[in-house]
Structure formats: C-alpha cells, structure tokens
Design a protein around this motif. Structure first.
Motif, mmCIF file in Angstrom:
data_model
loop_
_atom_site.group_PDB
_atom_site.id
_atom_site.type_symbol
_atom_site.label_atom_id
_atom_site.label_comp_id
_atom_site.label_asym_id
_atom_site.label_seq_id
_atom_site.Cartn_x
_atom_site.Cartn_y
_atom_site.Cartn_z
ATOM 1 N N LEU A 297 38.717 42.543 65.495
ATOM 2 C CA LEU A 297 39.243 44.240 65.759
ATOM 3 C C LEU A 297 40.492 43.965 66.137
ATOM 4 N N GLU A 298 41.122 44.868 65.427
ATOM 5 C CA GLU A 298 42.977 45.749 65.214
ATOM 6 C C GLU A 298 43.472 46.668 66.046
ATOM 7 N N THR A 299 43.021 45.410 67.554
ATOM 8 C CA THR A 299 43.146 45.947 68.563
ATOM 9 C C THR A 299 45.006 46.083 68.867
ATOM 10 N N ALA A 321 45.291 39.062 57.181
ATOM 11 C CA ALA A 321 46.038 40.622 56.552
ATOM 12 C C ALA A 321 45.045 42.154 56.981
ATOM 13 N N HIS A 322 43.678 41.667 57.290
ATOM 14 C CA HIS A 322 42.776 42.709 56.962
ATOM 15 C C HIS A 322 43.073 43.429 58.890
ATOM 16 N N GLU A 323 43.339 42.823 59.678
ATOM 17 C CA GLU A 323 43.587 43.299 60.629
ATOM 18 C C GLU A 323 45.343 44.133 60.832
ATOM 19 N N LEU A 324 45.904 43.245 60.658
ATOM 20 C CA LEU A 324 47.466 43.152 60.501
ATOM 21 C C LEU A 324 47.379 44.528 59.570
ATOM 22 N N ALA A 325 46.894 45.230 58.449
ATOM 23 C CA ALA A 325 47.085 46.392 57.869
ATOM 24 C C ALA A 325 46.250 47.356 58.324
ATOM 25 N N HIS A 326 45.187 46.824 59.392
ATOM 26 C CA HIS A 326 45.155 48.387 60.393
ATOM 27 C C HIS A 326 45.273 49.012 61.327
ATOM 28 N N GLN A 327 47.223 48.042 61.466
ATOM 29 C CA GLN A 327 48.037 48.488 62.356
ATOM 30 C C GLN A 327 49.282 49.826 61.516
ATOM 31 N N ASN A 344 40.926 53.637 57.787
ATOM 32 C CA ASN A 344 41.323 52.660 58.305
ATOM 33 C C ASN A 344 40.339 51.660 57.298
ATOM 34 N N GLU A 345 39.322 51.424 56.771
ATOM 35 C CA GLU A 345 38.370 49.926 56.843
ATOM 36 C C GLU A 345 38.676 49.971 55.090
ATOM 37 N N GLY A 346 39.020 51.177 54.044
ATOM 38 C CA GLY A 346 39.072 51.201 52.710
ATOM 39 C C GLY A 346 39.974 49.906 52.166
ATOM 40 N N PHE A 347 41.127 50.920 53.367
ATOM 41 C CA PHE A 347 42.791 50.581 53.249
ATOM 42 C C PHE A 347 43.052 49.425 53.673
ATOM 43 N N ALA A 348 41.933 48.485 54.361
ATOM 44 C CA ALA A 348 42.666 47.091 55.101
ATOM 45 C C ALA A 348 41.758 46.558 54.672
ATOM 46 N N THR A 349 41.143 47.238 53.400
ATOM 47 C CA THR A 349 40.008 45.845 52.435
ATOM 48 C C THR A 349 40.841 45.486 51.273
ATOM 49 N N VAL A 394 31.829 51.883 52.641
ATOM 50 C CA VAL A 394 32.847 51.879 53.504
ATOM 51 C C VAL A 394 34.160 51.204 52.858
ATOM 52 N N TYR A 395 33.701 49.260 53.710
ATOM 53 C CA TYR A 395 34.838 48.683 53.309
ATOM 54 C C TYR A 395 35.420 48.729 51.706
ATOM 55 N N GLN A 396 34.280 48.132 51.138
ATOM 56 C CA GLN A 396 34.614 47.139 49.696
ATOM 57 C C GLN A 396 34.348 48.742 48.368
HETATM 58 ZN ZN ZN Z 1 38.725 46.464 59.637
#
Ligand code: ZN
Length: 464
Positions: A297-299, A321-327, A344-349, A394-396
């Motif tokens: 989780l991108e806390t 990379a995924h969790e840091l992209a969420h920052q 959130n998830e489309g861009f992090a993926t 949502v993600y892919q």
């Molecule tokens: Zn995510």
C-alpha cells in the motif's frame, strides 16, 4: 474539502434570521452528516467540517495489545454545527473537549458523536481533543484482507484501503478530506515505531521510547500507517530529503525485500523524470513479515510492502515502482470518491510498465499488447462497483487507457499533460471528469470518444 449536506439550508436560515432571537440562533446549527454518501464506503467520512491537522499521541503496549491515545483535531466548520461525528471503530472514549471546553459524546456503531457546549458557526475553526483507548481491532473487508489495526507478535501494523485509520484514531475517514499530521508514538524500548513523513527524532524515558513523525503535506486518512515491532531501520537522505526504510527483523538482512527497498531513491528519481518533482518531503518504505498483509500500500512517503512480493530470491522493483508512482497518483493528487480509483491504479500500473521497460524486463508496447489480448471489455474501469475496486478493469484496463491516450496525443504532449495535471492538482483531489477535461485542454481537442471507448466501452476498442 468536505461538503456538508446542510450548507444550503443553513444559508437560507441565516438569511432569514434577521431578528436573532434564541430560537433563530439555535436554528443556525444542525447536526453534521454521519457520512459522505460515498456508496463504496457506507458510513465513512462525515459532513459539516473540513480537517486541517491531526496531532496524535499514541502509546502501544504489545504485551497487552492496549493502545491509549490523545488526538487533537483542528478543523473548520463548513456549516453551522450543533454536533458532528468522527469515524472511530471499537475503542473507548474517555473525554472530549471542543476548544478547551468539555463536550458530550456518545458512540453510534463506528461513529463518535460529539455535541459541543455551543453550536459552531459555519466558517469557524475549532479544535477537538479526544482521549481514548482500548485494544484496537481490524475492520472486516473482503477485497484485500482486513484493513486497520493488526496486533503482531512483536508489535502492530495499522494499514488498509479504503478504510483503516478509524481503528486507531478518530478521523474523518474519506480521501476527500486530506489533512497534515504530527504523530508521537510511544512503545517499549528496543522496538521501532514507524509512520509517515519526516522523522522528528525520538527520546526514551522509563523503559519507553517515543518516536516522532510529521507529514506536512495534506494526506488522505487511508494513507496513514503505523508499524511497530522489530525492524532494521535505515535512515539516510536522498535528493536532500530524509529517506527512511525499515525491513522486518524476520526477513533476511540482505534478502529480496531489503534489496528492493534499497532502490527506492533510484525508482523515485526515474518516476520524477517522467511525472515531475517528487511531491513530498521524505522518502521511504517498510517491508513487513506478517502474512496477513497480502498487499502493498502506497502509504504516504513510506509504502508498506507485504512479504508475498519478495519470494523467489530476486528483488521486486516492479512493486516499488507501483507504490512510488502512487506518491504522485493517489497521494499527492487524491480521489474525491472511490469510484474513480482507476485514476490511482491505472497510472500506477502504467508506471510499472514504464519501469519494466527501463529495467530491461519488457517494453511498454509488449505489456500493452499482452494485456489488450486478455482484457474483459465488459467490465468498466470507471465506477467498477465496490466488489471490483481492486480488479483488473481498474488496474490493467486503466493502464491500457493511459497508453491509448499516449498513442493518441504523442509522447511529448502525453508527458507534458501528466506533469501539468500533477502540478495543477498537487495536494488536492480530483475526479475522472476533471482529468478528461484537463487532458482535452492540453491536447486542444475532444478526447471523450477515446476515454469512453477505453474506460467504459463494452467491446474491444480499435488500436490507436
Ligand atoms: Zn496501487
């Protein structure tokens, strides 16, 4: 910002109340709404106020699992309030003060209902002190495992999306009401107590150590975390900012989790080259060993990674990379409502795809082609339903839509669009419509048919 449901009614009453009798004065105040009407999280969030800051002092004893807390919440009334609510699950409240004066309080399920001695006029800034304690419990939740506070053998892990914060402090628990935080957490000497933001030092007294953390950028409540236990804590700097990583003592010191987290600065720099400056004042990551944490989780500033990402002997930088992209996507620019979680998830993926191409794993074009071939186009990316909020659509499919946008507008416009969006919305919240509107302004043309086809159309869109 939190919108109270009563603002229009209160304004009308205020305009009519010229005479200002006691009765009129009372009529200016109404109870704040018990939730924000987000169908993905019934009961979460509260109406009538907007929190600016949480100052939390928490003491946790792993021997008894008991937590005692003092929360000081600074907020502004967005409507005249006769009473208001916080989300608070399963803990006992000993005392509540509003602006220093005793207030009455009661529990209503996972709500703390506070009635101040006097009504709070719309626009008034006020401070609520809550003294509370008990043995915190997780919130049952289907998709990612339980969210919230988990006692562990050596300490605790508080974590979870879309809800977790209310299991350890009173909160307006919805990402639309972001706030800054100061946290002091006191634990037995020898244990680490990790949280978000900049480390503010620690001190010991009588066998207990207090760790201090400060997050000065607005943070959504589900992005707060508290991790207590035996950890190897590494404190350094990266790009002039504190970088704090922690790896559970139960994981090998030079194993895949430790080696993946050691690349945090490098991955963040890679993303900053594409998305614009890193949005916060600290970097980091926490690798936990508890098997109940089956996700990362991108806390904010300090993602938490479950142990499942680091099996097989190799560092997993894709998840970093995924969790840091969420920052950038999710933490700095947050959701107004959960149905837009693809933002959130489309861009992090998609960031995983970018990183994997950079890291020599596979190209973005290959990732796109592979995913396109197996996508179920009957499942929508926007408003997928609560049960599917962490699903492939949502993600892919979200990442496919991002790449389709890139193909449609070209690389230069695409990355300029992302950087501009993130700069314009930094520390705020947004919706899908906001993003599409921004993209169209930058592209100088309508993109609605493209987004409709890639985000919600029920059949495979033509390749751009
Ligand atoms: Zn995510």
């Amino acid at each position: 910002m939190t919108r109270g449901r009563w603002s229009a009614a209160v304004l009308a009453v205020a305009l009519l109340a010229g005479g200002c009798t006691d009765e009129d004065a009372n009529a200016r105040f109404r109870p704040g709404a018990a939730d924000l009407g987000d169908p993905y999280v019934p009961g979460a969030g509260n109406g009538g106020y907007d929190v600016a800051h949480y100052a939390l002092q928490v003491r946790y004893d792993p021997a008894s699992d008991r937590l005692t807390g003092q929360a000081t919440v600074t907020a502004t009334a967005t409507a005249g309030l006769s009473r208001f609510q916080f989300d608070l699950a399963g803990l006992t409240v000993d005392r509540v003060r509003v602006d220093g004066a005793p207030a009455t309080h009661r529990r209503d399920g996972n709500e703390l209902v506070v009635t101040p001695a006097h009504g709070l006029p719309a626009g008034k800034r006020f401070t609520v002190e809550v003294a509370y304690g008990g043995v915190p419990q997780p919130l049952p939740s289907g998709e990612l495992g339980d969210g919230g506070f988990h006692a562990t053998g050596d300490g605790a892990i508080a974590l979870g999306q879309p809800e977790s914060a209310s299991t350890w402090y009173p909160v307006n628990d919805h990402p639309s009401d972001k706030a800054t935080y100061d946290l002091e957490v006191t634990v037995p000497d020898g244990l680490a107590a990790l949280s978000n933001g900049v480390p503010k030092g620690r001190s010991s007294k009588d066998g207990w150590t207090t760790w201090r953390w400060s997050e000065g950028s607005p943070m959504a409540s589900y992005l707060t975390t508290l991790v207590i236990g035996n950890y190897r804590v590494s404190t350094g700097t990266h790009a002039g900012k504190p970088l704090v990583t922690a790896v559970a003592a139960g994981l090998p010191a030079d194993g895949p989790a430790a080696r993946a987290l050691a690349r945090t600065g490098e991955v963040a720099d890679f993303l900053a080259d594409r998305f614009g400056p890193y949005p916060f004042d600290a970097y980091g990551g926490i690798a936990v060993a508890d098997e109940r944490i089956r996700y990362a989780l991108e806390t904010q500033t300090r993602p938490v990674y479950g142990p499942g990402f680091f099996r097989g002997g190799r560092p997993n930088t894709e998840v970093v990379a995924h969790e840091l992209a969420h920052q950038w996507f999710g933490d700095s620019v947050s959701l107004s409502r959960w149905s837009d979680i693809w933002l959130n998830e489309g861009f992090a993926t998609y960031a995983e795809w970018l990183w994997n191409e950079h890291d020599g794993v596979r190209t973005v074009a290959q990732a796109f082609a592979d995913r396109y071939a197996v996508t179920d186009w009957t499942k929508p990316t926007v408003d997928p339903g609560r049960a599917a909020m962490f699903g492939d659509a949502v993600y892919q499919r979200g990442a496919l839509a991002v790449h389709a946008l890139r193909r449609a507008v070209g690389d230069e416009t695409f990355f300029r669009m992302l950087r501009g969006w993130l700069a314009e919305r930094r520390n705020g919240t947004a919706t899908t419509a906001d993003f599409i509107g921004y993209a169209e302004r930058v592209a100088g043309r309508s993109l609605r048919p493209l987004f409709d086809a890639w985000l919600v159309g029920a059949s495979a869109p033509a390749l751009p």
